[in-house]
Scaffold this active site. Structure first.
Site, mmCIF file in Angstrom:
data_model
loop_
_atom_site.group_PDB
_atom_site.id
_atom_site.type_symbol
_atom_site.label_atom_id
_atom_site.label_comp_id
_atom_site.label_asym_id
_atom_site.label_seq_id
_atom_site.Cartn_x
_atom_site.Cartn_y
_atom_site.Cartn_z
ATOM 1 N N CYS A 1 -1.849 6.862 0.815
ATOM 2 C CA CYS A 1 -0.904 7.265 -0.298
ATOM 3 C C CYS A 1 0.144 6.452 -0.482
ATOM 4 C CB CYS A 1 -0.565 8.627 0.198
ATOM 5 S SG CYS A 1 -2.017 9.875 -0.043
ATOM 6 N N LEU B 1 12.327 11.047 9.747
ATOM 7 C CA LEU B 1 13.080 9.935 10.000
ATOM 8 C C LEU B 1 12.737 9.304 11.374
ATOM 9 C CD1 LEU B 1 16.448 11.636 9.208
ATOM 10 C CD2 LEU B 1 15.616 9.856 8.116
ATOM 11 N N LYS C 1 5.443 13.367 -8.457
ATOM 12 C CA LYS C 1 4.523 13.074 -7.433
ATOM 13 C C LYS C 1 4.888 11.519 -6.765
ATOM 14 C CE LYS C 1 1.241 12.447 -4.535
ATOM 15 N NZ LYS C 1 0.310 13.165 -3.622
HETATM 16 C C1 UGA Z 1 1.625 11.728 2.096
HETATM 17 C C2 UGA Z 1 2.715 12.805 1.760
HETATM 18 O O1 UGA Z 1 3.416 13.319 2.964
HETATM 19 C C3 UGA Z 1 2.047 14.042 1.083
HETATM 20 O O2 UGA Z 1 3.168 14.875 0.777
HETATM 21 C C4 UGA Z 1 1.302 13.466 -0.218
HETATM 22 O O3 UGA Z 1 0.732 14.454 -0.958
HETATM 23 C C5 UGA Z 1 0.311 12.495 0.287
HETATM 24 O O4 UGA Z 1 0.845 11.415 0.768
HETATM 25 C C6 UGA Z 1 -0.324 12.022 -0.857
HETATM 26 O O5 UGA Z 1 0.176 11.422 -1.830
HETATM 27 O O6 UGA Z 1 -1.391 12.550 -1.242
HETATM 28 P P1 UGA Z 1 0.145 11.403 4.160
HETATM 29 O O7 UGA Z 1 -0.080 9.792 3.767
HETATM 30 O O8 UGA Z 1 -1.163 12.182 4.556
HETATM 31 O O9 UGA Z 1 0.948 12.343 3.192
HETATM 32 O O10 UGA Z 1 0.791 11.511 5.601
HETATM 33 P P2 UGA Z 1 2.227 11.388 5.994
HETATM 34 O O11 UGA Z 1 2.497 12.514 6.791
HETATM 35 O O12 UGA Z 1 3.207 11.434 4.746
HETATM 36 O O13 UGA Z 1 2.513 10.058 6.772
HETATM 37 C C7 UGA Z 1 2.434 8.819 6.026
HETATM 38 C C8 UGA Z 1 2.701 7.593 7.074
HETATM 39 O O14 UGA Z 1 3.957 7.591 7.219
HETATM 40 C C9 UGA Z 1 1.774 7.844 8.599
HETATM 41 O O15 UGA Z 1 1.653 6.461 8.712
HETATM 42 C C10 UGA Z 1 3.213 8.015 9.331
HETATM 43 O O16 UGA Z 1 2.904 7.664 10.577
HETATM 44 C C11 UGA Z 1 4.517 7.532 8.724
HETATM 45 N N1 UGA Z 1 5.650 8.157 9.108
HETATM 46 C C12 UGA Z 1 5.695 9.544 8.757
HETATM 47 C C13 UGA Z 1 6.497 7.509 9.831
HETATM 48 O O17 UGA Z 1 6.372 6.485 10.293
HETATM 49 N N2 UGA Z 1 7.726 8.353 10.176
HETATM 50 C C14 UGA Z 1 7.918 9.561 9.671
HETATM 51 O O18 UGA Z 1 8.996 10.167 10.279
HETATM 52 C C15 UGA Z 1 6.953 10.259 9.006
#
Ligand code: UGA
Length: 447
Positions: A265, A255, A208
């Site tokens: 998270c 990306l 994880k």
């Molecule tokens: C993340 C993981 O993606 C899940 O797989 C995991 O289960 C979860 O944490 C957890 O540990 O419970 P989450 O935090 O809901 O999920 O959201 P994400 O979609 O991963 O985005 C996290 C952050 O990264 C956001 O602020 C988003 O804007 C940013 N992000 C995401 C970027 O800046 N660029 C990207 O290309 C993708």
């Protein structure tokens, strides 16, 4: 089959609601307000499809929300989904996992089947070693079997990720436990070809963290590349990332360059992994530290662009579009918007804010910055010196730039999420974004 889910947070509620479409589920928490709202079919989190499925489950009597102080009958499967928050020094706080484990043991006659038939599965994110440290005594005393099964659901797609997971990771000490959980998932999941990986509890706990650390690393990498790209005329980060993402060794996901990652998270998990690793080897892991450092600097990148465009910030008015840490959620925990608004407030800027789910966001940590809230974008942008886009809500993509900028004092848009990066920008609008040399003034190139 009777299933007990302990902890009605994000993971617990989504898991309970999805499983209750098939099984008899009891969702247990110590928070009366949460339990009352779930009983009424009201989801306290904003998540696509969740409230609809919650109502189906409640109305069909498949889901019961209960306080931990109530009476219980034994469960076949128990899932522990309590929170594991960060301490201020980055260490993980395990008091909720500890406490529920003690309760399960003290009230074993209520919760556990005789002859150790109950499988207790921890789903909360915990550092390697925790599950056995806290729960192994259930096996030693032959009270129940234990397993660790990390969740990989993302906010905004929690229901979909629960029903159609990309993989299932099962960590167990005993083969009978991993077999029982594997059979449970094979029966439960609609997508029958989902890969199931069985491993030790410690490997599962680590999987994880490593998954989140790798995803966060991709984001910080994309952001660092975006900064370099900005200095190169005619270059654009989206085109470059699309170009590399087609290689399956890289993949196109995570990306997207922007103002960095937030949420409950990634920041918490990467910090916990750094602290854990320092304890093991007395050395700070260099890649993970850089991932965090790049991310911490992201909000200031946007403030720098703002200063270059409007000069001294003191006394200026700025509109913010998007508060949540990502679209599709009402969660603003660790959102880049908080640090940007705080920095603006410190510089004497008056801040207007808009978000499509503004009335469902907990804004308590924003209130001290004197923000003014708006329900429509046009009013939010009225008389402001610039507008910053901080969340890539699909609603924003549909906005007509000419219409929304009409009342702005200066028609300056600084797009932290590249919402309009591929769209036509009218000549009357000064548009700047992360990772593009387009629309940059010579002053910026020289900075
Ligand atoms: C993340 C993981 O993606 C899940 O797989 C995991 O289960 C979860 O944490 C957890 O540990 O419970 P989450 O935090 O809901 O999920 O959201 P994400 O979609 O991963 O985005 C996290 C952050 O990264 C956001 O602020 C988003 O804007 C940013 N992000 C995401 C970027 O800046 N660029 C990207 O290309 C993708």
């Amino acid at each position: 089959m009777r299933i007990g889910i302990f902890g009605a947070g994000y993971v617990g509620l989504s898991t309970a609601v999805c499983l209750a479409q098939q099984y008899d589920v009891e969702l247990v928490d110590i928070d009366l307000k949460k339990i009352e709202s779930i009983k009424k079919g009201k989801s306290y989190i904003f998540e696509e499809d969740l409230e609809r499925l919650l109502n189906t489950a409640i109305n069909s009597n498949k889901l019961k929300a209960k306080l931990l102080t109530e009476q219980f009958s034994p469960f076949d499967f128990i899932f522990i989904t309590v929170g594991t928050p960060s301490e201020s020094d980055g260490y993980i706080n395990l008091r909720y996992v500890d406490s529920i484990s003690k309760t399960l043991k003290e009230r074993r006659n209520e919760f556990l089947l005789e002859n150790k038939q109950t499988l207790i599965t921890l789903r909360s994110t915990v550092i390697p070693g925790t599950t056995n440290q806290i729960l192994a005594s259930f096996e030693k005393e032959e009270l129940a079997n234990i397993a660790f099964n990390p969740e990989f659901l993302s906010q905004g797609s929690a229901v979909k990720d629960t029903i159609f997971p990309r993989r299932v990771i099962i960590g167990a000490n005993r083969s009978c436990s991993s077999r029982a959980l594997e059979e449970f998932y094979l029966e439960t999941l609609e997508k029958s070809d989902v890969p199931i990986y069985k491993m030790s509890i410690e490997s599962a706990e680590f999987t994880k963290y490593v998954a989140n650390a790798f995803l966060a690393t991709k984001i910080s990498f994309a952001n660092e590349m975006a900064d370099i790209v900005e200095g190169v005329e005619n270059a654009d980060i989206d085109a470059i990332m699309e170009g590399i993402g087609s290689d399956p060794r890289i993949s196109p996901y995570f990306l997207n360059a922007g103002i960095g990652f937030g949420g409950s998270c990634f920041p918490k998990d990467i910090n916990a992994l750094v602290r854990f690793s320092e304890n093991l080897s007395a050395e700070t892991p260099s890649i993970l530290s850089s991932v965090l450092k790049v991310n911490e600097n992201r909000p200031f990148r946007l403030i720098k662009l703002l200063r270059q465009e409007i000069g001294r910030l003191n006394g200026k008015k700025v509109a913010i579009l998007g508060i949540t840490f990502k679209p599709g959620t009402n969660d603003s925990r660790e959102a880049p918007s908080l640090r940007i608004i705080q920095a603006l407030w410190r510089s004497g800027v008056k801040v207007n804010v808009h978000d499509p789910v503004l009335n469902r966001i907990d804004l308590s940590s924003y209130q001290m910055f004197n923000i003014e809230q708006f329900e429509d974008v046009v009013s939010c942008l009225q008389d402001v010196d610039a507008c910053l886009i901080l969340t890539e809500w699909p609603e924003y993509q549909k906005l007509d730039l000419e219409t929304i900028t009409k009342g702005m004092r200066n028609k300056i848009i600084i797009d932290g999420r590249r919402v309009f990066a591929q769209k036509h920008i009218p000549d009357s609008i000064r548009y700047l974004t992360i990772g593009s040399s387009k629309n940059r003034s010579p002053a910026i190139f020289n900075s």
